[in-house]
Write a protein that holds these residues in place. Structure first.
Motif, mmCIF file in Angstrom:
data_model
loop_
_atom_site.group_PDB
_atom_site.id
_atom_site.type_symbol
_atom_site.label_atom_id
_atom_site.label_comp_id
_atom_site.label_asym_id
_atom_site.label_seq_id
_atom_site.Cartn_x
_atom_site.Cartn_y
_atom_site.Cartn_z
ATOM 1 N N ALA A 1 0.839 -1.214 0.000
ATOM 2 C CA ALA A 1 0.000 0.000 0.000
ATOM 3 C C ALA A 1 0.868 1.255 0.000
ATOM 4 O O ALA A 1 0.536 2.247 -0.675
ATOM 5 N N ARG A 2 1.960 1.203 0.706
ATOM 6 C CA ARG A 2 2.824 2.391 0.748
ATOM 7 C C ARG A 2 3.536 2.636 -0.574
ATOM 8 O O ARG A 2 4.059 3.728 -0.798
ATOM 9 N N ALA A 3 3.622 1.603 -1.415
ATOM 10 C CA ALA A 3 4.333 1.747 -2.682
ATOM 11 C C ALA A 3 3.496 2.406 -3.763
ATOM 12 O O ALA A 3 4.006 2.692 -4.853
ATOM 13 N N VAL A 4 2.262 2.641 -3.525
ATOM 14 C CA VAL A 4 1.398 3.230 -4.559
ATOM 15 C C VAL A 4 1.923 4.625 -4.934
ATOM 16 O O VAL A 4 2.332 5.410 -4.063
ATOM 17 N N ALA A 5 1.917 4.900 -6.216
ATOM 18 C CA ALA A 5 2.470 6.171 -6.708
ATOM 19 C C ALA A 5 1.554 7.340 -6.356
ATOM 20 O O ALA A 5 0.330 7.196 -6.325
ATOM 21 N N SER B 1 9.327 4.104 -9.958
ATOM 22 C CA SER B 1 9.084 2.969 -9.074
ATOM 23 C C SER B 1 8.162 1.976 -9.783
ATOM 24 O O SER B 1 7.666 2.249 -10.882
ATOM 25 N N GLU B 2 7.943 0.824 -9.115
ATOM 26 C CA GLU B 2 7.096 -0.189 -9.739
ATOM 27 C C GLU B 2 5.690 0.342 -9.995
ATOM 28 O O GLU B 2 5.128 0.161 -11.081
ATOM 29 N N PHE B 3 5.167 0.978 -9.004
ATOM 30 C CA PHE B 3 3.798 1.449 -9.153
ATOM 31 C C PHE B 3 3.709 2.652 -10.092
ATOM 32 O O PHE B 3 2.685 2.843 -10.750
ATOM 33 N N GLU B 4 4.766 3.455 -10.160
ATOM 34 C CA GLU B 4 4.751 4.568 -11.132
ATOM 35 C C GLU B 4 4.784 4.029 -12.552
ATOM 36 O O GLU B 4 4.059 4.522 -13.437
#
Lengths: 341, 510
Positions: A230-234, B128-131
């Motif tokens: 969840a914290r990795a969401v852009a 990043s992965e999500f970006e």
């Protein structure tokens, strides 16, 4: 080459997001076996759990606040403890204390006996009945994830989540939570009465002979991984700007404060409000099949994140102005940041 | 395979399209705003046309005479130019950023900021992965947006408020009204009082003016009567007293010229008296006999007319008798000569000091009143220096000015003895503005009200006797106690009170 890397990363992020969403939905369905209705409250509790925050549940007695947390602890296989707060409770009663124990050789020594606060999922029932001294014992545990007793400091295991309940009606003999502690809760969820059609289901589930069996969906370690996902969401700049403007709009006399805010709010949200908005919006983005936050995600979590961080003045209380009406006004007044170039 | 360049191209195209839409939206907004005011602008020219035509018609300004055709053209062109200018300013002044343009598609197509986020992440390094996932996620949405026309977005056609079109009717009405007024103004056949041809045939304007003035203005007639220099000493019926001193001076100088050896002013005055007053006295007797012989109707008419008109009439009827040598017609006027001759010693000197300033501003009315005073003075044969100034006698009231109350009369002259205020001098009334009258005006004390005993007849009570009964257990419930709900205004009063109580210590602390 770069495109290939992007594709690989994209697929991995997609898998993580899909896993997150499936676990979330499984926990929700398990909780909903016992909990009838209250979809907003259930989603809010799960969102706070996934975002790594604490939840304050407020509602009149008999609405299933305690049962919701108990069901959640059953669905998530973590160490669960319940503290029923009373006015005569002392900090040592929840943190733990040194007790004299007898060793196998017959000698006596002082050993630390852990209190109910040292767990993964803590249900602080009727938290406003405890004295401020006891309430303050929660501060360190909630923010620092550690407990200090005497000269001993214990680090709490992750995931750590405090879910407190309070009754808004019976205010006699209670101690309202201080602002410092309120600010440490990620969400404040209002539990309302169920709908008419939900009462049938409540009767069938709770007064029959069949017992509801809630199975374990996940454990504490996976919850920690899901929090990292969840914290990795852009987060695009537009969403950041909007969240900052929303939080600043709750602060009276700030550059984004509305007229209602300046008139009725004595204390606005702290920077913890922006952190809460971002974390909760990230969970919302994954649940909505997105990899970056949108302003709609921030709007969706604005009420539970900000309502307990807005301290109204006496004028507002006399005029029956609620924090939710202030947030509603802020969401209408604060413009979306379209031109951030 | 993710084609990032394709995505970039799509986003570029979307940004250009979005900027175009937004500029058109700004144009639409500007046109709508201008259309909100154009009905007022459309009224300006017709209204001005009507006003100018009316001014030209009634005031005769003839400053601006508008051609009706030009007015119609202006009435049509001015609103159009106004709207075009407003649209141009709105279109040019609108600045649209790339992010804003992409946000338009995100909002209108429900893409939840996907295009904005992808555009931002594309321009940054170390994704990043999500970006990266967000960028890849935006590709199908960008392609879809490229192929979607924003027809549903109602930004192309401005909303026109047809309810305000009624102002156009008003504009037409004003135009027609202005034309009618102008038509009446420029049509000579519709003039109510055309100029007579005989007046138009006059060579000069002076002729026409002269005839009118000789009939109407009294000052001119007086001047005409005074024009012969030799009449100044004898004819004193309507003359201005201002000229009197100058005339006497000119007389003196003339006498001096006639008798250069005689330099004593007293002697010259004696000469004036003997030459003028003695003859006037004779003439007075003769005029009285003439007036008594006239027609009775004419006499009544003359008595009703003011003396000046009468004199003018007499002059017109007897132009030959105004000659300087003829003294038979001088009646009362002749008598005046003696009076003014005596006045030259004392009263005339005071008048000479005070009157020249008045004559600069006063008209013939003041001159008449002065003449009446002169007549009164002559009748009493005594000069009273203060009578011309019309001032009341010196007030003996010694109270300070501004302390005149309602009980003091304005016409007090102090002859009635000391007033109430004057008696209070020396006490509290020494303070300005604190009148302390020693007389209290009040009503007579009515005394105590007498209460007479009223005779009343006892009536039997109609209430039934209450039977005694068991009062019940003391622990029994007393029932429902009414709860008093405060009204909204009462709640406001209470809340305001406690709000002020709360705010008071804070303000002190600050």
């Amino acid at each position: 080459m770069a495109e290939q890397a992007t594709t690989n990363v994209d697929s991995r992020a997609a898998e993580q997001a899909a896993h997150f969403k499936s676990v979330f939905q499984d926990i929700r369905s398990e909780v909903n076996k016992m909990m009838v209705g209250q979809p907003t409250v259930v989603d809010g509790v799960l969102t706070a759990l996934m975002a790594g925050g604490h939840v304050l549940l407020e509602g009149v007695p008999g609405l299933g606040k305690t049962m919701l947390v108990r069901c959640l602890s059953d669905a998530v296989s973590v160490k669960f403890s319940r503290i029923q707060f009373t006015p005569d409770m002392m900090p040592a009663d929840i943190q733990g204390t040194m007790v004299l124990t007898e060793t196998a050789s017959g000698a006596h020594e002082l050993s630390f006996q852990e209190g109910p606060l040292i767990a993964n999922l803590v249900l602080a029932d009727e938290i406003n009945r405890a004295t401020p001294k006891t309430q303050s014992a929660l501060l360190e545990a909630m923010q620092e994830r550690q407990v200090t007793v005497g000269n001993r400091t214990l680090t709490l295991d992750e995931p750590y989540c405090v879910m407190a309940t309070q009754n808004p009606v019976e205010q006699e003999g209670t101690y309202p939570l201080p602002e410092a502690q309120l600010d440490r809760f990620l969400f404040k969820l209002l539990v309302d009465y169920p709908e008419e059609n939900e009462y049938y289901e409540i009767i069938d589930r709770t007064t029959g002979t069949e017992d509801v069996d809630i199975s374990h969906i996940t454990d504490g370690a996976e919850i920690v991984k899901l929090r990292e996902i969840a914290r990795a969401v852009a987060v695009p700049t537009t969403a950041k700007t909007y969240a900052i403007r929303l939080v600043m709009a709750t602060q009276p006399n700030s550059s984004y404060a509305t007229d209602k805010t300046t008139a009725y709010v004595s204390l606005g949200s702290s920077p913890r409000g922006v952190q809460g908005l971002m974390l909760a919006a990230k969970v919302q983005a994954i649940l909505n099949d997105r990899y970056s936050i949108s302003t709609d995600d921030i709007k969706a979590v604005a009420y539970p994140v900000l309502r307990h961080r807005i301290i109204l003045n006496f004028q507002a209380q006399a005029s029956n102005v609620t924090p939710d009406s202030i947030i509603e006004d802020i969401l209408e007044q604060v413009k979306l940041p379209r031109s951030v170039d | 395979m993710v084609n990032l360049e394709n995505l970039r191209l799509h986003l570029d195209g979307l940004a250009v399209r979005g900027a175009g839409y937004l500029r058109r939206y700004a144009l639409k907004n500007a046109v709508e705003k201008a259309m909100g005011h154009v009905h007022i602008v459309a009224l300006i020219v017709p209204l001005a046309f009507v006003v100018i035509a009316l001014a030209d018609r009634f005031a005769g300004t003839q400053a601006w005479v508008l051609n009706p055709l030009l007015t119609v053209i202006l009435a049509l062109v001015v609103p159009v130019v106004y709207v075009l200018l407003a649209a141009l300013i709105g279109f040019v002044s609108r600045k649209v950023s790339r992010n804003y343009a992409l946000a338009l598609f995100d909002r209108e197509l429900g893409y939840k900021d996907r295009l904005q986020a992808a555009d931002e992440f594309l321009n940054s390094s170390n994704l990043s992965e999500f970006e990266s996932a967000a960028v890849a996620d935006a590709i199908p949405y960008a392609e879809k947006a490229t192929n979607t026309k924003l027809r549903d977005i109602k930004i192309a056609a401005p909303a026109i408020y047809t309810t305000k079109w009624g102002h156009g009717v008003f504009a037409v009405v004003f135009l027609v009204a202005g034309m009618l007024v102008q038509f009446v103004a420029f049509n000579p056949s519709l003039e109510a009082n055309p100029i007579p041809e005989e007046l138009l045939a006059l060579n000069t304007l002076e002729d026409f003016v002269f005839e009118e003035e000789t009939v109407e203005t009294p000052m001119e007639s007086e001047e005409d009567t005074q024009t012969p220099p030799q009449d100044v000493s004898t004819d004193r019926t309507g003359e201005g007293a201002v000229l009197e001193s100058q005339e006497s001076k000119s007389q003196d100088s003339a006498l001096r010229k006639a008798n250069p050896s005689d330099s004593d002013p007293s002697e010259s005055m004696q000469v004036g008296l003997s030459g003028g007053a003695s003859q006037d006295n004779k003439a007075g007797s003769s005029s009285s006999s003439l007036s008594g012989e006239g027609d009775p109707e004419k006499k009544q008419q003359e008595s009703k007319e003011p003396p000046k008109d009468r004199e003018n009439k007499e002059k017109k009827e007897r132009p030959d008798e105004d000659e300087p040598g003829d003294e038979s017609a001088k009646g009362i006027a002749g008598g005046k000569g003696s009076g003014s001759g005596r006045q030259s010693s004392s009263a005339e000197m005071t008048e000479n000091v005070s009157r020249p300033l008045e004559n600069d501003f006063d008209t013939g009315v003041d001159l008449e009143s002065d003449d009446e005073e002169d007549e009164k003075q002559e009748a009493t044969s005594a000069a009273r220096p203060m009578i011309n100034q019309r001032k009341p006698p010196v007030d003996r009231q010694l109270s300070p000015s501004g302390m005149m109350g309602q009980d003091e009369r304005d016409d007090l002259n102090g002859r009635g003895g000391a007033g109430a205020r004057k008696k209070t001098r020396g006490v509290a009334a020494m303070l300005l503005g604190v009148p302390m009258p020693d007389q209290l005006r009040s009503q007579v004390n009515p005394g105590r009200v007498k209460i007479q005993r009223e005779r009343s007849v006892p009536h039997p009570s109609q209430v039934a006797n209450e039977e005694s009964k068991d009062r019940g257990s003391i622990d029994e419930s007393i029932g429902k106690v009414a709860h008093h709900e405060l009204k909204p205004w009462m709640r406001n009063v209470v809340s305001n009170y406690f709000t002020s109580m709360r705010q008071a210590p804070t303000e002190q602390g600050e």
